[in-house]
Design a protein around this motif. Structure first.
Motif, PDB file in Angstrom:
ATOM      1  N   ARG A  29      -2.612 -28.484 -28.450  1.00  0.00           N
ATOM      2  CA  ARG A  29      -3.236 -27.740 -27.347  1.00  0.00           C
ATOM      3  C   ARG A  29      -2.602 -26.362 -27.185  1.00  0.00           C
ATOM      4  O   ARG A  29      -3.289 -25.370 -26.918  1.00  0.00           O
ATOM      5  CB  ARG A  29      -3.126 -28.551 -26.048  1.00  0.00           C
ATOM      6  CG  ARG A  29      -3.978 -28.016 -24.921  1.00  0.00           C
ATOM      7  CD  ARG A  29      -3.817 -28.885 -23.676  1.00  0.00           C
ATOM      8  NE  ARG A  29      -4.320 -30.237 -23.886  1.00  0.00           N
ATOM      9  CZ  ARG A  29      -5.575 -30.612 -23.652  1.00  0.00           C
ATOM     10  NH1 ARG A  29      -6.466 -29.728 -23.237  1.00  0.00           N
ATOM     11  NH2 ARG A  29      -5.947 -31.869 -23.854  1.00  0.00           N
ATOM     12  N   ASP A  33      -4.699 -22.944 -27.285  1.00  0.00           N
ATOM     13  CA  ASP A  33      -4.711 -22.061 -26.120  1.00  0.00           C
ATOM     14  C   ASP A  33      -4.191 -20.672 -26.472  1.00  0.00           C
ATOM     15  O   ASP A  33      -4.731 -19.661 -26.000  1.00  0.00           O
ATOM     16  CB  ASP A  33      -3.879 -22.669 -24.994  1.00  0.00           C
ATOM     17  CG  ASP A  33      -4.541 -23.877 -24.348  1.00  0.00           C
ATOM     18  OD1 ASP A  33      -5.762 -24.074 -24.561  1.00  0.00           O
ATOM     19  OD2 ASP A  33      -3.848 -24.633 -23.642  1.00  0.00           O
ATOM     20  N   LEU A  36      -6.914 -18.776 -28.212  1.00  0.00           N
ATOM     21  CA  LEU A  36      -7.927 -18.266 -27.288  1.00  0.00           C
ATOM     22  C   LEU A  36      -7.427 -17.054 -26.510  1.00  0.00           C
ATOM     23  O   LEU A  36      -8.219 -16.242 -26.037  1.00  0.00           O
ATOM     24  CB  LEU A  36      -8.350 -19.376 -26.329  1.00  0.00           C
ATOM     25  CG  LEU A  36      -9.249 -20.447 -26.960  1.00  0.00           C
ATOM     26  CD1 LEU A  36      -9.402 -21.640 -26.022  1.00  0.00           C
ATOM     27  CD2 LEU A  36     -10.608 -19.876 -27.312  1.00  0.00           C
ATOM     28  N   ASP A  41     -13.197 -16.008 -32.023  1.00  0.00           N
ATOM     29  CA  ASP A  41     -14.562 -16.531 -31.948  1.00  0.00           C
ATOM     30  C   ASP A  41     -14.613 -18.042 -32.111  1.00  0.00           C
ATOM     31  O   ASP A  41     -15.545 -18.690 -31.631  1.00  0.00           O
ATOM     32  CB  ASP A  41     -15.421 -15.894 -33.046  1.00  0.00           C
ATOM     33  CG  ASP A  41     -15.451 -14.382 -32.925  1.00  0.00           C
ATOM     34  OD1 ASP A  41     -16.018 -13.886 -31.923  1.00  0.00           O
ATOM     35  OD2 ASP A  41     -14.906 -13.705 -33.810  1.00  0.00           O
ATOM     36  N   ALA A 103     -12.030 -30.284 -24.385  1.00  0.00           N
ATOM     37  CA  ALA A 103     -11.293 -29.113 -23.906  1.00  0.00           C
ATOM     38  C   ALA A 103     -11.826 -27.790 -24.446  1.00  0.00           C
ATOM     39  O   ALA A 103     -11.710 -26.757 -23.768  1.00  0.00           O
ATOM     40  CB  ALA A 103      -9.814 -29.259 -24.262  1.00  0.00           C
ATOM     41  N   TYR A 104     -12.411 -27.792 -25.650  1.00  0.00           N
ATOM     42  CA  TYR A 104     -12.667 -26.507 -26.307  1.00  0.00           C
ATOM     43  C   TYR A 104     -14.114 -26.249 -26.720  1.00  0.00           C
ATOM     44  O   TYR A 104     -14.447 -25.105 -27.049  1.00  0.00           O
ATOM     45  CB  TYR A 104     -11.747 -26.365 -27.531  1.00  0.00           C
ATOM     46  CG  TYR A 104     -10.297 -26.371 -27.134  1.00  0.00           C
ATOM     47  CD1 TYR A 104      -9.709 -25.259 -26.527  1.00  0.00           C
ATOM     48  CD2 TYR A 104      -9.516 -27.511 -27.299  1.00  0.00           C
ATOM     49  CE1 TYR A 104      -8.393 -25.273 -26.118  1.00  0.00           C
ATOM     50  CE2 TYR A 104      -8.186 -27.540 -26.889  1.00  0.00           C
ATOM     51  CZ  TYR A 104      -7.636 -26.411 -26.295  1.00  0.00           C
ATOM     52  OH  TYR A 104      -6.333 -26.433 -25.873  1.00  0.00           O
ATOM     53  N   ARG A 105     -14.985 -27.228 -26.688  1.00  0.00           N
ATOM     54  CA  ARG A 105     -16.326 -26.995 -27.223  1.00  0.00           C
ATOM     55  C   ARG A 105     -17.122 -25.977 -26.414  1.00  0.00           C
ATOM     56  O   ARG A 105     -18.036 -25.340 -26.955  1.00  0.00           O
ATOM     57  CB  ARG A 105     -17.095 -28.309 -27.338  1.00  0.00           C
ATOM     58  CG  ARG A 105     -17.450 -28.967 -26.024  1.00  0.00           C
ATOM     59  CD  ARG A 105     -18.164 -30.304 -26.269  1.00  0.00           C
ATOM     60  NE  ARG A 105     -19.370 -30.120 -27.079  1.00  0.00           N
ATOM     61  CZ  ARG A 105     -19.928 -31.081 -27.816  1.00  0.00           C
ATOM     62  NH1 ARG A 105     -19.394 -32.288 -27.866  1.00  0.00           N
ATOM     63  NH2 ARG A 105     -21.031 -30.824 -28.501  1.00  0.00           N
ATOM     64  N   THR A 106     -16.800 -25.800 -25.150  1.00  0.00           N
ATOM     65  CA  THR A 106     -17.513 -24.810 -24.344  1.00  0.00           C
ATOM     66  C   THR A 106     -16.806 -23.458 -24.317  1.00  0.00           C
ATOM     67  O   THR A 106     -17.316 -22.502 -23.741  1.00  0.00           O
ATOM     68  CB  THR A 106     -17.682 -25.303 -22.897  1.00  0.00           C
ATOM     69  OG1 THR A 106     -16.386 -25.490 -22.304  1.00  0.00           O
ATOM     70  CG2 THR A 106     -18.465 -26.610 -22.855  1.00  0.00           C
ATOM     71  N   ARG A 107     -15.648 -23.369 -24.956  1.00  0.00           N
ATOM     72  CA  ARG A 107     -14.844 -22.145 -24.887  1.00  0.00           C
ATOM     73  C   ARG A 107     -14.963 -21.281 -26.131  1.00  0.00           C
ATOM     74  O   ARG A 107     -14.704 -20.068 -26.074  1.00  0.00           O
ATOM     75  CB  ARG A 107     -13.379 -22.505 -24.630  1.00  0.00           C
ATOM     76  CG  ARG A 107     -13.192 -23.271 -23.322  1.00  0.00           C
ATOM     77  CD  ARG A 107     -11.785 -23.792 -23.148  1.00  0.00           C
ATOM     78  NE  ARG A 107     -10.826 -22.736 -22.952  1.00  0.00           N
ATOM     79  CZ  ARG A 107      -9.517 -22.946 -22.843  1.00  0.00           C
ATOM     80  NH1 ARG A 107      -9.032 -24.189 -22.929  1.00  0.00           N
ATOM     81  NH2 ARG A 107      -8.681 -21.939 -22.659  1.00  0.00           N
ATOM     82  N   CYS A 108     -15.322 -21.889 -27.250  1.00  0.00           N
ATOM     83  CA  CYS A 108     -15.499 -21.117 -28.486  1.00  0.00           C
ATOM     84  C   CYS A 108     -16.227 -21.992 -29.500  1.00  0.00           C
ATOM     85  O   CYS A 108     -16.488 -23.174 -29.257  1.00  0.00           O
ATOM     86  CB  CYS A 108     -14.148 -20.656 -29.053  1.00  0.00           C
ATOM     87  SG  CYS A 108     -13.087 -21.998 -29.640  1.00  0.00           S
ATOM     88  N   ARG A 109     -16.558 -21.412 -30.643  1.00  0.00           N
ATOM     89  CA  ARG A 109     -17.135 -22.182 -31.734  1.00  0.00           C
ATOM     90  C   ARG A 109     -16.043 -23.053 -32.365  1.00  0.00           C
ATOM     91  O   ARG A 109     -14.855 -22.706 -32.299  1.00  0.00           O
ATOM     92  CB  ARG A 109     -17.738 -21.253 -32.785  1.00  0.00           C
ATOM     93  CG  ARG A 109     -18.909 -20.432 -32.261  1.00  0.00           C
ATOM     94  CD  ARG A 109     -19.430 -19.457 -33.307  1.00  0.00           C
ATOM     95  NE  ARG A 109     -20.546 -18.691 -32.792  1.00  0.00           N
ATOM     96  CZ  ARG A 109     -21.815 -19.070 -32.863  1.00  0.00           C
ATOM     97  NH1 ARG A 109     -22.120 -20.221 -33.465  1.00  0.00           N
ATOM     98  NH2 ARG A 109     -22.772 -18.329 -32.364  1.00  0.00           N
ATOM     99  N   ARG A 143     -23.063 -24.594 -32.547  1.00  0.00           N
ATOM    100  CA  ARG A 143     -21.752 -23.984 -32.290  1.00  0.00           C
ATOM    101  C   ARG A 143     -20.610 -24.791 -32.898  1.00  0.00           C
ATOM    102  O   ARG A 143     -19.479 -24.302 -32.966  1.00  0.00           O
ATOM    103  CB  ARG A 143     -21.542 -23.809 -30.786  1.00  0.00           C
ATOM    104  CG  ARG A 143     -22.392 -22.694 -30.188  1.00  0.00           C
ATOM    105  CD  ARG A 143     -22.221 -22.601 -28.677  1.00  0.00           C
ATOM    106  NE  ARG A 143     -20.841 -22.424 -28.265  1.00  0.00           N
ATOM    107  CZ  ARG A 143     -20.209 -21.255 -28.230  1.00  0.00           C
ATOM    108  NH1 ARG A 143     -20.844 -20.151 -28.630  1.00  0.00           N
ATOM    109  NH2 ARG A 143     -18.960 -21.176 -27.829  1.00  0.00           N
TER     110      ARG A 143
END
Length: 250
Positions: A29, A33, A36, A41, A103-109, A143
């Motif tokens: 994680r 993080d 990001l 991307d 945790a991450y699928r909505t934050r980036c590809r 995505r």
């Protein structure tokens, strides 16, 4: 043909290889993080199975990086893996694919590489494929993509979920002749992930003519990053995403 054919060519997307793995322990994680924090991307990560068949994030065949030389992920149940804390990981245990996606699928590809190796039983290869695709579930705008060096696994994945975008990872000893043959025999592939060492104008032009996504790994030096950018690849995978972003956005 891929949906890439119907879109104007955009600048290369920069994906952090196992997260920002030079700043934190890879595939944790903290590494994701930190990646990001660089306005990347996308994130590339790796999936294996624990002994009790839980999909977890780990790249290597062995657990040497957490002091268990010669031991593999599938020597342990997930409960045991979660307790294996690396002293440089801010107290983090091994992460599940389910937690990663949440945790991450909505934050980036995301680019999820399934590590299916020759020493494993094919039944575990196939279970890993099914678990990964089931956990991803609906995939609007594609995505999330799934990749593997194991071509048979991608064929199985295609039969299991025909519309899911699948990427075949090439080795450094493969050539444009291999790509040309695969375009004929495995036309379902969404794209190819090429080692930077074999990536040139001829191979990218061939893939683009067939409407395939072009990903390139692992671009770390200025020369490698610049080469991928000049070729206009769709996805540039780097251990140094901040450096790749700087060069891309100059």
């Amino acid at each position: 043909m891929s949906e890439l054919d119907n879109q104007p060519r955009k600048k290369s997307l920069v994906f952090a290889h196992r997260g920002a793995n030079r700043e934190a322990l890879e595939n944790t994680r903290s590494a994701f993080d930190k990646a990001l924090g660089h306005a990347i991307d996308g994130i590339e990560t790796d999936v294996q199975l624990s002994r009790d068949e839980i999909a977890v994030l780990w790249h290597d065949r062995f657990l040497n990086k957490i002091g268990l030389d010669g031991k593999r992920i599938d020597d342990f149940d997930y409960r045991e893996l979660k307790a294996l804390i690396h002293p440089e990981s801010d107290g983090e245990g091994i992460m599940t694919l389910q937690d990663f996606l949440a945790a991450y699928r909505t934050r980036c590809r995301l680019l999820v590489e399934i590590k299916n190796r020759d020493w494993e039983q094919v039944s575990r290869h196939q279970l890993k494929i099914r678990q990964t695709l089931d956990l991803i579930g609906e995939n609007p705008e594609q995505r999330i993509t799934v990749s593997s060096f194991n071509l048979a696994s991608l064929v199985y994945a295609h039969h299991y979920q025909p519309e899911f975008p699948l990427i075949y990872n090439l080795e450094t000893d493969q050539t444009i002749a291999d790509v040309r043959a695969l375009l004929s025999t495995h036309a379902f592939l969404y794209g190819f992930c090429l080692p930077i060492q074999i990536t040139d104008r001829a191979i990218t032009d061939l893939l683009r003519a067939h409407g395939k996504c072009i990903a390139v790994y692992t671009c770390n030096s200025d020369a490698e990053i610049t080469q991928a950018l000049q070729l206009g690849v769709d996805i540039l995978i780097s251990d140094l995403p901040q450096q790749a972003l700087t060069l891309r956005d100059q």
